[in-house]
Write an enzyme that holds these catalytic residues in place. Sequence first.
Site, PDB file in Angstrom:
ATOM      1  N   VAL A 237       4.740  -0.229  -0.582  1.00  0.00           N
ATOM      2  CA  VAL A 237       5.558   0.943  -1.045  1.00  0.00           C
ATOM      3  C   VAL A 237       7.046   0.843  -0.643  1.00  0.00           C
ATOM      4  CG1 VAL A 237       5.584   3.431  -0.484  1.00  0.00           C
ATOM      5  CG2 VAL A 237       3.338   1.999  -0.334  1.00  0.00           C
TER       6      VAL A 237
ATOM      7  N   LYS B 187      16.384  12.822 -11.676  1.00  0.00           N
ATOM      8  CA  LYS B 187      16.762  11.299 -11.649  1.00  0.00           C
ATOM      9  C   LYS B 187      18.284  11.477 -11.809  1.00  0.00           C
ATOM     10  CE  LYS B 187      14.806   7.932 -10.871  1.00  0.00           C
ATOM     11  NZ  LYS B 187      14.423   7.642  -9.558  1.00  0.00           N
TER      12      LYS B 187
ATOM     13  N   ARG C 261       9.126  13.657 -14.449  1.00  0.00           N
ATOM     14  CA  ARG C 261       9.234  14.905 -13.675  1.00  0.00           C
ATOM     15  C   ARG C 261      10.163  15.913 -14.226  1.00  0.00           C
ATOM     16  NH1 ARG C 261      10.303  12.052  -8.168  1.00  0.00           N
ATOM     17  NH2 ARG C 261      11.337  10.567  -9.642  1.00  0.00           N
TER      18      ARG C 261
ATOM     19  N   GLU D 212      18.922  13.439  -1.963  1.00  0.00           N
ATOM     20  CA  GLU D 212      18.610  12.192  -1.132  1.00  0.00           C
ATOM     21  C   GLU D 212      19.250  12.311   0.292  1.00  0.00           C
ATOM     22  OE1 GLU D 212      19.683  11.640  -3.888  1.00  0.00           O
ATOM     23  OE2 GLU D 212      21.265  10.269  -3.601  1.00  0.00           O
TER      24      GLU D 212
ATOM     25  N   ILE E 225       9.000  -1.188  -1.309  1.00  0.00           N
ATOM     26  CA  ILE E 225       9.759  -2.196  -2.241  1.00  0.00           C
ATOM     27  C   ILE E 225      10.876  -1.606  -2.719  1.00  0.00           C
ATOM     28  CG2 ILE E 225       8.532  -1.367  -4.330  1.00  0.00           C
ATOM     29  CD1 ILE E 225       9.238  -5.004  -3.726  1.00  0.00           C
ATOM     30  N   ASP E 226      11.459  -0.259  -2.682  1.00  0.00           N
ATOM     31  CA  ASP E 226      12.451   0.353  -3.202  1.00  0.00           C
ATOM     32  C   ASP E 226      13.398   0.086  -2.266  1.00  0.00           C
ATOM     33  OD1 ASP E 226      11.430   1.875  -1.201  1.00  0.00           O
ATOM     34  OD2 ASP E 226      12.268   3.824  -2.166  1.00  0.00           O
TER      35      ASP E 226
ATOM     36  N   SER F 185       4.424  -3.491  16.789  1.00  0.00           N
ATOM     37  CA  SER F 185       4.978  -4.368  15.706  1.00  0.00           C
ATOM     38  C   SER F 185       5.291  -5.817  16.523  1.00  0.00           C
ATOM     39  CB  SER F 185       5.998  -3.507  14.947  1.00  0.00           C
ATOM     40  OG  SER F 185       6.387  -4.415  13.863  1.00  0.00           O
TER      41      SER F 185
ATOM     42  N   ARG G 231       8.156  -8.515  -5.219  1.00  0.00           N
ATOM     43  CA  ARG G 231       9.227  -8.207  -5.980  1.00  0.00           C
ATOM     44  C   ARG G 231       8.782  -7.120  -6.973  1.00  0.00           C
ATOM     45  NH1 ARG G 231       7.110  -9.609 -10.801  1.00  0.00           N
ATOM     46  NH2 ARG G 231       5.563 -11.608 -10.808  1.00  0.00           N
TER      47      ARG G 231
ATOM     48  N   HIS H 291      21.780   8.794  -5.761  1.00  0.00           N
ATOM     49  CA  HIS H 291      21.473   7.596  -5.398  1.00  0.00           C
ATOM     50  C   HIS H 291      22.897   6.877  -5.760  1.00  0.00           C
ATOM     51  CE1 HIS H 291      17.450   7.572  -3.935  1.00  0.00           C
ATOM     52  NE2 HIS H 291      17.134   8.271  -4.964  1.00  0.00           N
TER      53      HIS H 291
ATOM     54  N   TYR I  11      18.548  13.823  -7.810  1.00  0.00           N
ATOM     55  CA  TYR I  11      18.560  12.676  -6.959  1.00  0.00           C
ATOM     56  C   TYR I  11      19.892  11.839  -7.590  1.00  0.00           C
ATOM     57  CZ  TYR I  11      13.957  12.975  -4.850  1.00  0.00           C
ATOM     58  OH  TYR I  11      12.793  13.138  -3.993  1.00  0.00           O
TER      59      TYR I  11
ATOM     60  N   VAL J 206       5.169   7.661   4.730  1.00  0.00           N
ATOM     61  CA  VAL J 206       4.241   7.068   3.947  1.00  0.00           C
ATOM     62  C   VAL J 206       2.960   6.403   4.588  1.00  0.00           C
ATOM     63  CG1 VAL J 206       3.994   4.572   2.759  1.00  0.00           C
ATOM     64  CG2 VAL J 206       6.099   6.086   2.321  1.00  0.00           C
TER      65      VAL J 206
HETATM   66  N1  LIG Z   1       7.550   2.904  -3.950  1.00  0.00           N
HETATM   67  C1  LIG Z   1       7.731   4.007  -4.032  1.00  0.00           C
HETATM   68  O1  LIG Z   1       7.592   4.770  -5.151  1.00  0.00           O
HETATM   69  C2  LIG Z   1       8.278   4.913  -2.870  1.00  0.00           C
HETATM   70  C3  LIG Z   1       8.193   6.319  -2.693  1.00  0.00           C
HETATM   71  C4  LIG Z   1       8.435   7.000  -1.814  1.00  0.00           C
HETATM   72  C5  LIG Z   1       8.892   6.179  -0.541  1.00  0.00           C
HETATM   73  N2  LIG Z   1       9.136   4.832  -0.505  1.00  0.00           N
HETATM   74  C6  LIG Z   1       9.923   4.072   0.470  1.00  0.00           C
HETATM   75  O2  LIG Z   1       8.703   3.751   1.553  1.00  0.00           O
HETATM   76  C7  LIG Z   1       9.356   3.430   2.676  1.00  0.00           C
HETATM   77  C8  LIG Z   1       8.942   4.261   3.937  1.00  0.00           C
HETATM   78  O3  LIG Z   1       9.498   5.661   3.942  1.00  0.00           O
HETATM   79  P1  LIG Z   1       9.081   6.756   4.890  1.00  0.00           P
HETATM   80  O4  LIG Z   1       9.380   8.013   4.187  1.00  0.00           O
HETATM   81  O5  LIG Z   1       7.587   6.635   5.325  1.00  0.00           O
HETATM   82  O6  LIG Z   1       9.910   6.267   6.113  1.00  0.00           O
HETATM   83  P2  LIG Z   1       9.797   6.922   7.586  1.00  0.00           P
HETATM   84  O7  LIG Z   1      11.142   6.794   8.030  1.00  0.00           O
HETATM   85  O8  LIG Z   1       9.221   8.093   7.507  1.00  0.00           O
HETATM   86  O9  LIG Z   1       9.003   5.626   8.197  1.00  0.00           O
HETATM   87  C9  LIG Z   1       9.421   4.386   8.390  1.00  0.00           C
HETATM   88  C10 LIG Z   1       8.856   3.945   9.511  1.00  0.00           C
HETATM   89  O10 LIG Z   1       8.841   2.369   9.829  1.00  0.00           O
HETATM   90  C11 LIG Z   1       8.894   2.185  11.109  1.00  0.00           C
HETATM   91  N3  LIG Z   1       9.610   0.878  11.212  1.00  0.00           N
HETATM   92  C12 LIG Z   1      10.587   0.463  11.187  1.00  0.00           C
HETATM   93  N4  LIG Z   1      10.972  -0.958  11.629  1.00  0.00           N
HETATM   94  C13 LIG Z   1       9.534  -1.159  11.763  1.00  0.00           C
HETATM   95  C14 LIG Z   1       9.050  -2.631  12.054  1.00  0.00           C
HETATM   96  N5  LIG Z   1       9.931  -3.576  12.268  1.00  0.00           N
HETATM   97  N6  LIG Z   1       7.725  -2.511  12.195  1.00  0.00           N
HETATM   98  C15 LIG Z   1       7.110  -1.580  12.151  1.00  0.00           C
HETATM   99  N7  LIG Z   1       7.341  -0.219  11.765  1.00  0.00           N
HETATM  100  C16 LIG Z   1       8.757  -0.236  11.646  1.00  0.00           C
HETATM  101  C17 LIG Z   1       9.670   3.229  11.699  1.00  0.00           C
HETATM  102  O11 LIG Z   1       9.438   3.444  13.270  1.00  0.00           O
HETATM  103  C18 LIG Z   1       9.007   4.478  10.878  1.00  0.00           C
HETATM  104  O12 LIG Z   1       7.746   5.028  11.597  1.00  0.00           O
HETATM  105  C19 LIG Z   1      10.825   3.726   2.504  1.00  0.00           C
HETATM  106  O13 LIG Z   1      11.321   2.450   1.918  1.00  0.00           O
HETATM  107  C20 LIG Z   1      10.997   4.548   1.163  1.00  0.00           C
HETATM  108  O14 LIG Z   1      12.312   4.206   0.380  1.00  0.00           O
HETATM  109  C21 LIG Z   1       8.836   4.194  -1.707  1.00  0.00           C
END
Ligand SMILES: NC(=O)c1ccc[n+]([C@@H]2O[C@H](COP(=O)([O-])OP(=O)(O)OC[C@H]3O[C@@H](n4cnc5c(N)ncnc54)[C@H](O)[C@@H]3O)[C@@H](O)[C@H]2O)c1
Length: 371
Positions: free
Chosen positions: A267, A75, A15, A118, A269-270, A220, A279, A96, A94, A179
């Site tokens: 997703v 980054k 990026r 962030e 996983i971070d 949940s 993992r 972090h 970013y 997500v």
């Molecule tokens: N792997 C990647 O490349 C990548 C990219 C972007 C975001 N992410 C990660 O994705 C994850 C989600 O991000 P987001 O922006 O959607 O967050 P968000 O805060 O918008 O949504 C998270 C949701 O999880 C729910 N939640 C919390 N505890 C729960 C449980 N016990 N059971 C069910 N639901 C529960 C919350 O109520 C909320 O609606 C984060 O960890 C973010 O860092 C990863």
Amino acid sequence: MIIGVPKEIKDQEARVGVTPAGVKALTEVGHKVLVETQAGAQSGFPDEEYQSAGAEIAGDAGFVWGKSELVVKVKDPIEGEYAYFREGLVLFTYLHLAPLPSLTDKLLESRVIGIAYETVRNRQGALPLLMPMSEVAGRMSVQVGASYLERERGGRGILLGGVPGVPPAQVAILGGGIVGSNAARIALGFGAKVTLIDVNLNRLRELDDIFGGRLYTLASNSYNIAQVTREADLVIGGVLIPGATAPKLVSRAMVAQMKKGAVIVDVAIDQGGCVETARPTSHSDPSYKVDGVVHYCVTNMPGAVPHTSTLALTNSTFPYLLRLANLGAREALRQDAGLAEGLNTWLGKLTYRGVAESQHRAWTPAANVID
Ligand SMILES: NC(=O)c1ccc[n+]([C@@H]2O[C@H](COP(=O)([O-])OP(=O)(O)OC[C@H]3O[C@@H](n4cnc5c(N)ncnc54)[C@H](O)[C@@H]3O)[C@@H](O)[C@H]2O)c1
């Protein structure tokens, strides 16, 4: 102001911090933009586009950093870039910092003004510069899942949408935030049967309204999660508890009960992942199997689609960048309390509580240093 856009040098980062459209908007109001050669090439923005938008192309990263008052990146800087830090330089990227004490030390020692994407907040208290990457990852998770469900890639050999006379795949989404809701939109678009689980009932109500009953929602708890994962062809993990590691909602035993050739895209996983058997993986080796279930756990999914990701990120960062350039850092931070939340380091002082707490350091509130 002179604004610098260096080429990202972190492994597999394609990026870029500013697009040619951003350069045009900055130069139109009288700023000068220095872009390192090839900075946008991997995102689909060649040097010529930047040049026609009014940028000056520079062959050398040291020149871009050295001449610029404000550097915009994607980054967190890596060691090779520390030498470019200097007093008063404004760095917008970013960062972090919490798990990066050595970068924190360098920014403080060199008295850099570090504003982290962030931790910037909008009026609603949300994190607007994280949101676009969650949108990308959420939408991508279904695309990736559909592809891993193909037999060639280790999956059950199921078409997400089915065909007339053959039922569609069952998709289970854990977490209905950015997500999860983006994943739901795409999975429904494919014609899959989608169940979304969240702990927040109001969020489930909202999603029920948005998707008009096409989406099945569930509260949940481990009983519901066990049942839904057992039936699912594709499980997408998108839960987040801000500032904490993700809860392990899908246990090893639940994975063992899943269908052979089902796919998990974790997703979250971070933040450690919400599946016990997940993992971190990378784009060069993205998946593995546990108990016959394909796991895809890439920590920076948006990196696979740098063109879209750069546009999505810069759509969100650019208005802040323009204000920083027009007003200067101090005044821009003074006028926008949400942007001031992004301030992590200011001329030798650590100004973000979360970073200070995780590194056991002293800190000064941003408001005290900018006033
Ligand atoms: N792997 C990647 O490349 C990548 C990219 C972007 C975001 N992410 C990660 O994705 C994850 C989600 O991000 P987001 O922006 O959607 O967050 P968000 O805060 O918008 O949504 C998270 C949701 O999880 C729910 N939640 C919390 N505890 C729960 C449980 N016990 N059971 C069910 N639901 C529960 C919350 O109520 C909320 O609606 C984060 O960890 C973010 O860092 C990863």
